[in-house]
Design an enzyme around this catalytic site. Structure first.
Site, PDB file in Angstrom:
ATOM      1  N   LYS A 154      36.661  46.310  50.472  1.00 20.77           N
ATOM      2  CA  LYS A 154      35.359  46.987  50.562  1.00 20.77           C
ATOM      3  C   LYS A 154      34.733  46.815  51.930  1.00 20.77           C
ATOM      4  O   LYS A 154      34.050  47.699  52.425  1.00 20.77           O
ATOM      5  CB  LYS A 154      34.398  46.488  49.476  1.00 20.77           C
ATOM      6  CG  LYS A 154      34.725  47.058  48.110  1.00 20.77           C
ATOM      7  CD  LYS A 154      33.496  47.189  47.235  1.00 20.77           C
ATOM      8  CE  LYS A 154      33.843  47.839  45.915  1.00 20.77           C
ATOM      9  NZ  LYS A 154      32.804  47.729  44.904  1.00 20.77           N
ATOM     10  N   LYS A 206      44.903  52.538  43.024  1.00 20.42           N
ATOM     11  CA  LYS A 206      44.131  52.492  41.780  1.00 20.42           C
ATOM     12  C   LYS A 206      43.279  53.755  41.618  1.00 20.42           C
ATOM     13  O   LYS A 206      42.729  54.239  42.610  1.00 20.42           O
ATOM     14  CB  LYS A 206      43.233  51.251  41.864  1.00 20.42           C
ATOM     15  CG  LYS A 206      42.410  50.954  40.647  1.00 20.42           C
ATOM     16  CD  LYS A 206      41.533  49.734  40.868  1.00 20.42           C
ATOM     17  CE  LYS A 206      40.212  50.108  41.503  1.00 20.42           C
ATOM     18  NZ  LYS A 206      39.176  49.070  41.421  1.00 20.42           N
ATOM     19  N   LYS A 213      36.546  56.002  41.326  1.00 23.93           N
ATOM     20  CA  LYS A 213      35.537  57.059  41.452  1.00 23.93           C
ATOM     21  C   LYS A 213      35.102  57.257  42.895  1.00 23.93           C
ATOM     22  O   LYS A 213      34.464  58.241  43.223  1.00 23.93           O
ATOM     23  CB  LYS A 213      34.336  56.735  40.555  1.00 23.93           C
ATOM     24  CG  LYS A 213      33.748  55.365  40.783  1.00 23.93           C
ATOM     25  CD  LYS A 213      33.061  54.832  39.532  1.00 23.93           C
ATOM     26  CE  LYS A 213      32.910  53.332  39.604  1.00 23.93           C
ATOM     27  NZ  LYS A 213      32.742  52.693  38.329  1.00 23.93           N
TER      28      LYS A 213
HETATM   29  P1  TYM Z   1      33.843  48.113  37.738  1.00 21.50           P
HETATM   30  O1  TYM Z   1      32.488  48.632  37.434  1.00 21.50           O
HETATM   31  O2  TYM Z   1      34.475  48.514  39.021  1.00 21.50           O
HETATM   32  O3  TYM Z   1      34.828  48.524  36.580  1.00 21.50           O
HETATM   33  C1  TYM Z   1      34.511  48.312  35.208  1.00 21.50           C
HETATM   34  C2  TYM Z   1      35.759  47.937  34.451  1.00 21.50           C
HETATM   35  O4  TYM Z   1      36.754  48.969  34.589  1.00 21.50           O
HETATM   36  C3  TYM Z   1      37.988  48.404  35.031  1.00 21.50           C
HETATM   37  N1  TYM Z   1      38.686  49.382  35.889  1.00 21.50           N
HETATM   38  C4  TYM Z   1      39.954  49.790  35.699  1.00 21.50           C
HETATM   39  N2  TYM Z   1      40.875  49.455  34.781  1.00 21.50           N
HETATM   40  C5  TYM Z   1      42.083  50.061  34.840  1.00 21.50           C
HETATM   41  N3  TYM Z   1      42.416  50.975  35.800  1.00 21.50           N
HETATM   42  C6  TYM Z   1      41.525  51.339  36.753  1.00 21.50           C
HETATM   43  N4  TYM Z   1      41.861  52.247  37.667  1.00 21.50           N
HETATM   44  C7  TYM Z   1      40.231  50.727  36.739  1.00 21.50           C
HETATM   45  N5  TYM Z   1      39.106  50.855  37.506  1.00 21.50           N
HETATM   46  C8  TYM Z   1      38.180  50.023  36.980  1.00 21.50           C
HETATM   47  C9  TYM Z   1      37.580  47.157  35.806  1.00 21.50           C
HETATM   48  O5  TYM Z   1      38.632  46.228  35.878  1.00 21.50           O
HETATM   49  C10 TYM Z   1      36.404  46.658  34.997  1.00 21.50           C
HETATM   50  O6  TYM Z   1      36.836  45.869  33.916  1.00 21.50           O
HETATM   51  N6  TYM Z   1      32.688  43.447  39.045  1.00 21.50           N
HETATM   52  C11 TYM Z   1      32.908  44.347  37.943  1.00 21.50           C
HETATM   53  C12 TYM Z   1      31.715  44.468  37.048  1.00 21.50           C
HETATM   54  C13 TYM Z   1      31.187  43.180  36.571  1.00 21.50           C
HETATM   55  C14 TYM Z   1      31.756  42.346  35.558  1.00 21.50           C
HETATM   56  C15 TYM Z   1      30.881  41.249  35.420  1.00 21.50           C
HETATM   57  C16 TYM Z   1      32.912  42.458  34.778  1.00 21.50           C
HETATM   58  C17 TYM Z   1      30.036  42.576  36.969  1.00 21.50           C
HETATM   59  N7  TYM Z   1      29.850  41.421  36.288  1.00 21.50           N
HETATM   60  C18 TYM Z   1      31.144  40.219  34.487  1.00 21.50           C
HETATM   61  C19 TYM Z   1      33.184  41.433  33.864  1.00 21.50           C
HETATM   62  C20 TYM Z   1      32.307  40.349  33.730  1.00 21.50           C
HETATM   63  C21 TYM Z   1      33.250  45.721  38.481  1.00 21.50           C
HETATM   64  O7  TYM Z   1      32.909  46.065  39.586  1.00 21.50           O
HETATM   65  O8  TYM Z   1      33.867  46.532  37.586  1.00 21.50           O
END
Ligand code: TYM
Length: 332
Positions: A116, A198, A201
Site C-alpha cells: 500500500k 488478488k 476493488k
Molecule cells: P478487507 O476489508 O480488505 O477485506 C474483508 C475480508 O475480505 C477478504 N478478502 C478476500 N478473500 C478472498 N479473496 C480476495 N480476493 C479477498 N479480498 C478481500 C479479506 O481477507 C477480509 O477477510 N484489515 C481488514 C479488515 C479488518 C479486520 C479486523 C478483519 C479490520 N479489523 C479485525 C478481521 C478482524 C481488511 O482490510 O479487510
C-alpha cells in the site's frame, strides 16, 4: 445440565468502495455460516478506511452501504452483534495501548504496508503503518476464539496473536489468543484479468473484479471476458491460473469438488465453463442484491440497528479495555 458457552467469533470489513466476490467468498459467506453455531461480532472497519484518503460524502455512503450489505447477506442483529467500529471508542483506545507493545520492526515487515505504501507513495501516513495494531485491538477486545478472514489477512492475524501473547506474558491472562479461520476454498479469489493478482476493488480494470451488488449482465460480461489459457481443458494445473481461479469460484459457490467440475466440463470448451461460473455467481448474489435494495432505502431502521449493535459491542469492549488499562497501571 449446564449449556456449554458458544465459542466466539469476530471479524471486520472495510467500507472501501464496492465489496467484491473476493470479500464474499473469502470472508462474508463464512460469517453467515458461523452465525448459528458461534457467538459472533462483526463490524464495519471505518477507522481503517482512512489510512488512504477518502472523500467524506462517499465514505459516509459506503459505511451505510457496507452495514446494509451485512444485513442483506442474512446476518441477523438478534443473533450477532453488528456495529460500526468508530462508534465504539475502545477500539482506538486499546490500539494506543497496544502500539506501545508493538515493535517498529514488526510493523515494517507487513507485506500489506509495503504494497500500500508503494501504491500511495504520496501518503505513507503513520496510520497506514500502524494499521495492524488497530486490527489487533478490534480483535482482542472481543476475546474471540476464531477470526474468519481471507488469506491476505493471515499476517495481520499473526501479529495480533504475537501482541496478545506479549501483553499476557507481562500482565497475565488478559487477552484470548485467537485462531484464524481461513476457508479451504475461496480464501484467495484472484483477478479475472490478471489471475496472478488478488481480486481487489481498487483495481482500475473494472473487468477484473465482480462486485457483490453488480447486476447480472455485468457479472456475465466479466466472466465471459475472464482470462484463461490455450489448453482448453477445465482442470487444475500449475500454470493454469485463470482456470484454477474459476474452478475455485465455481467450487466455492456450488460446493462441487474440482474433480466433479472437471468431469462436468469434460469435452466442453472454456466458453461453456465461463457461462456456467457466471450463472452460478449471478444466482448466488441475486437474493443478496435484492434484499440490499430494500434495506438501504430505510435509513431510520438502519440507524436503529447500528446504534443497538454499538451498545452491545461497547459493553464487551469496555470490560476488556478496563482490564488491560488496570493491568498497565492506569487509575480508573
Ligand atoms: P478487507 O476489508 O480488505 O477485506 C474483508 C475480508 O475480505 C477478504 N478478502 C478476500 N478473500 C478472498 N479473496 C480476495 N480476493 C479477498 N479480498 C478481500 C479479506 O481477507 C477480509 O477477510 N484489515 C481488514 C479488515 C479488518 C479486520 C479486523 C478483519 C479490520 N479489523 C479485525 C478481521 C478482524 C481488511 O482490510 O479487510
Amino acid at each position: 445440565m449446564e449449556m456449554e458457552a458458544k465459542k466466539k467469533v469476530l471479524s471486520c470489513i472495510q467500507p472501501s468502495g464496492m465489496l467484491t466476490l473476493g470479500n464474499y467468498l473469502g470472508a462474508l459467506k463464512n460469517w453467515l455460516n458461523m452465525q448459528e453455531e458461534f457467538d459472533c461480532t462483526f463490524a464495519v472497519a471505518d477507522l481503517h478506511a482512512i489510512t488512504v484518503r477518502q472523500e467524506p460524502a462517499k465514505l459516509r455512503q459506503q459505511i451505510y452501504s457496507t452495514y446494509a450489505l451485512m444485513l442483506a447477506l442474512g446476518l441477523d442483529p438478534e443473533k450477532s452483534t453488528l456495529f460500526i467500529q468508530s462508534h465504539v471508542a475502545a477500539h482506538s483506545q486499546l490500539a494506543w495501548l497496544l502500539s506501545c507493545y508493538t515493535q517498529f520492526g514488526e510493523m515494517s515487515r507487513m507485506t500489506q504496508f509495503k504494497d500500500k505504501s508503494a501504491k500511495h507513495a504520496d501518503n505513507v501516513n503513520v496510520g497506514l503503518f500502524s494499521y495492524p495494531v488497530l486490527m489487533a485491538a478490534d480483535i482482542l477486545l472481543y476475546k474471540p476464539d476464531f477470526v474468519p478472514v481471507g488469506a491476505d489477512q493471515k499476517q495481520h492475524l499473526e501479529i495480533a496473536r504475537d501482541i496478545a501473547e506479549r501483553f499476557n506474558g507481562i500482565y497475565g491472562d488478559v487477552f484470548t489468543i485467537p485462531d484464524p479461520y481461513i476457508p479451504k476454498i475461496g480464501a484467495r479469489v484472484m483477478s479475472l484479468q490478471d489471475p496472478t493478482k488478488k481480486m481487489s476493488k481498487s483495481d482500475e480494470n473494472l473487468n477484473s473484479w465482480v462486485a457483490i451488488l453488480d447486476n447480472p449482465d455485468d457479472i456475465m460480461r466479466k466472466f465471459k471476458r475472464a482470462v484463461t489459457d490455450s489448453e482448453a481443458r477445465v482442470c487444475i494445473g500449475e500454470e493454469k491460473h485463470g482456470i484454477n481461479n474459476l474452478i475455485g469460484i465455481y467450487s466455492a459457490v456450488t460446493g462441487k469438488t474440482a474433480e466433479q467440475i472437471t468431469a462436468e466440463f469434460e469435452g466442453k470448451g472454456y466458453g461453456d465453463f465461463k457461462l456456467a461460473v457466471g450463472e452460478a455467481v449471478v444466482e448466488e448474489l441475486r437474493p443478496i442484491r435484492e434484499r440490499y435494495e430494500a434495506i438501504i432505502k430505510d435509513k431510520a431502521a438502519l440507524e436503529e440497528l447500528y446504534r443497538n449493535g454499538a451498545q452491545k459491542a461497547e459493553y464487551v469492549a469496555r470490560k476488556t479495555l478496563s482490564k488491560a488499562m488496570k493491568k498497565v497501571g492506569f487509575v480508573l
